[in-house]
Design a protein around this motif. Structure first.
Motif, short mmCIF file in Angstrom:
data_model
loop_
_atom_site.label_atom_id
_atom_site.label_comp_id
_atom_site.label_asym_id
_atom_site.label_seq_id
_atom_site.Cartn_x
_atom_site.Cartn_y
_atom_site.Cartn_z
N ALA A 6 41.26 -12.94 14.58
CA ALA A 6 40.76 -14.16 13.93
C ALA A 6 41.78 -14.73 12.97
CB ALA A 6 39.45 -13.87 13.22
N GLY A 7 42.46 -13.86 12.23
CA GLY A 7 43.47 -14.32 11.28
C GLY A 7 44.63 -15.01 11.99
N TRP A 8 45.09 -14.43 13.07
CA TRP A 8 46.20 -15.02 13.83
C TRP A 8 45.77 -16.36 14.41
CZ3 TRP A 8 49.21 -11.97 18.19
CH2 TRP A 8 50.30 -12.73 18.60
N LEU A 9 44.56 -16.39 14.98
CA LEU A 9 44.07 -17.64 15.58
C LEU A 9 43.97 -18.75 14.53
CD1 LEU A 9 42.96 -19.00 18.14
CD2 LEU A 9 40.71 -18.13 17.51
N LYS A 10 43.45 -18.42 13.36
CA LYS A 10 43.28 -19.43 12.31
C LYS A 10 44.59 -19.91 11.72
CE LYS A 10 38.66 -17.87 11.14
NZ LYS A 10 37.85 -17.13 10.16
N ALA A 35 46.85 -26.01 14.98
CA ALA A 35 45.95 -26.84 15.78
C ALA A 35 44.49 -26.43 15.63
CB ALA A 35 46.34 -26.77 17.26
N VAL A 36 44.23 -25.25 15.07
CA VAL A 36 42.87 -24.73 14.95
C VAL A 36 42.28 -25.11 13.59
CG1 VAL A 36 41.51 -22.60 14.85
CG2 VAL A 36 43.39 -22.80 16.48
N SER A 37 41.10 -25.72 13.63
CA SER A 37 40.43 -26.07 12.38
C SER A 37 39.24 -25.15 12.09
CB SER A 37 39.96 -27.52 12.38
OG SER A 37 38.97 -27.73 13.36
N GLY A 38 38.79 -24.39 13.09
CA GLY A 38 37.69 -23.47 12.87
C GLY A 38 37.39 -22.66 14.12
N VAL A 39 36.68 -21.55 13.94
CA VAL A 39 36.33 -20.67 15.05
C VAL A 39 34.91 -20.16 14.83
CG1 VAL A 39 36.92 -18.57 16.29
CG2 VAL A 39 38.72 -19.88 15.19
N GLN A 40 34.14 -20.14 15.91
CA GLN A 40 32.79 -19.58 15.86
C GLN A 40 32.61 -18.62 17.03
OE1 GLN A 40 30.28 -23.03 16.07
NE2 GLN A 40 30.13 -23.17 13.85
N ASN A 41 32.01 -17.46 16.74
CA ASN A 41 31.60 -16.54 17.81
C ASN A 41 30.21 -16.96 18.27
OD1 ASN A 41 33.74 -14.54 17.91
ND2 ASN A 41 33.12 -14.03 15.84
N ARG A 42 30.07 -17.11 19.56
CA ARG A 42 28.76 -17.45 20.14
C ARG A 42 28.54 -16.54 21.34
NH1 ARG A 42 28.20 -23.97 19.72
NH2 ARG A 42 28.42 -24.04 17.46
N GLY A 43 27.87 -15.43 21.10
CA GLY A 43 27.67 -14.46 22.16
C GLY A 43 29.00 -13.88 22.57
N ARG A 44 29.31 -13.96 23.84
CA ARG A 44 30.58 -13.43 24.35
C ARG A 44 31.70 -14.47 24.32
NH1 ARG A 44 30.20 -9.90 29.47
NH2 ARG A 44 32.10 -9.16 28.49
N ASP A 45 31.41 -15.67 23.83
CA ASP A 45 32.39 -16.75 23.82
C ASP A 45 32.88 -17.05 22.41
OD1 ASP A 45 32.19 -17.12 26.57
OD2 ASP A 45 30.62 -18.63 26.37
N LEU A 46 34.07 -17.59 22.36
CA LEU A 46 34.63 -18.14 21.13
C LEU A 46 34.67 -19.66 21.27
CD1 LEU A 46 37.78 -15.93 20.48
CD2 LEU A 46 35.62 -15.87 19.24
N HIS A 47 34.20 -20.35 20.27
CA HIS A 47 34.30 -21.81 20.23
C HIS A 47 35.37 -22.13 19.19
CE1 HIS A 47 30.48 -23.02 22.42
NE2 HIS A 47 30.55 -21.70 22.52
N LYS A 81 47.63 -34.12 19.62
CA LYS A 81 48.24 -33.28 20.63
C LYS A 81 48.63 -31.92 20.04
CE LYS A 81 51.97 -33.24 23.99
NZ LYS A 81 53.28 -33.74 24.29
N VAL A 82 48.44 -30.88 20.82
CA VAL A 82 48.87 -29.54 20.43
C VAL A 82 50.37 -29.45 20.69
CG1 VAL A 82 48.64 -27.07 20.94
CG2 VAL A 82 46.61 -28.54 20.95
N SER A 83 51.13 -29.06 19.68
CA SER A 83 52.59 -29.01 19.82
C SER A 83 53.00 -27.84 20.73
CB SER A 83 53.25 -28.84 18.46
OG SER A 83 53.06 -27.53 17.97
N SER A 84 54.23 -27.88 21.19
CA SER A 84 54.72 -26.79 22.04
C SER A 84 54.76 -25.47 21.27
CB SER A 84 56.10 -27.14 22.60
OG SER A 84 57.02 -27.34 21.56
N ASP A 85 55.05 -25.50 19.98
CA ASP A 85 55.03 -24.28 19.17
C ASP A 85 53.61 -23.72 19.04
OD1 ASP A 85 57.77 -24.29 18.75
OD2 ASP A 85 57.63 -25.29 16.80
N GLU A 86 52.65 -24.60 18.82
CA GLU A 86 51.25 -24.16 18.72
C GLU A 86 50.78 -23.59 20.05
OE1 GLU A 86 49.84 -27.43 15.38
OE2 GLU A 86 49.83 -27.97 17.50
N LEU A 87 51.13 -24.24 21.14
CA LEU A 87 50.76 -23.75 22.46
C LEU A 87 51.38 -22.38 22.72
CD1 LEU A 87 49.21 -24.30 25.04
CD2 LEU A 87 51.18 -25.58 25.88
#
Length: 77
Positions: A21-25, A29-41, A48-54
């Motif tokens: 979660a820390g790495w993702l945040k 390009a990421v403004s937030g993360v939510q766990n929803r069951g087995r999925d991440l939103h 646009k997502v930059s090439s470095d972010e991608l």
């Protein structure tokens, strides 16, 4: 705001989940993360997502054995 929905990885400990979660945040390009069951939103910032972010998404998904096909279109949005 765009939302990327992906299958969450299998975590091996609470610290492993916190590290993921820390790495993702830290991806700009990421403004937030939510766990929803087995999925991440993953809420994405507008624009646009930059090439470095991608590259960071790919590295994180690869490290956790996640399907990277879900993120391949991010650089074209």
């Amino acid at each position: 705001m765009d939302v990327l929905v992906v299958r969450a990885p299998m975590y091996h400990s609470p610290g492993d989940e916190a590290a993921f979660a820390g790495w993702l945040k830290r991806i700009r390009a990421v403004s937030g993360v939510q766990n929803r069951g087995r999925d991440l939103h993953i809420q994405l910032r507008p624009g646009k997502v930059s090439s470095d972010e991608l590259r960071e998404f790919r590295a994180l998904f690869h490290r956790y054995g996640m399907d990277t096909s879900d993120i391949e279109g991010l650089g074209r949005r």
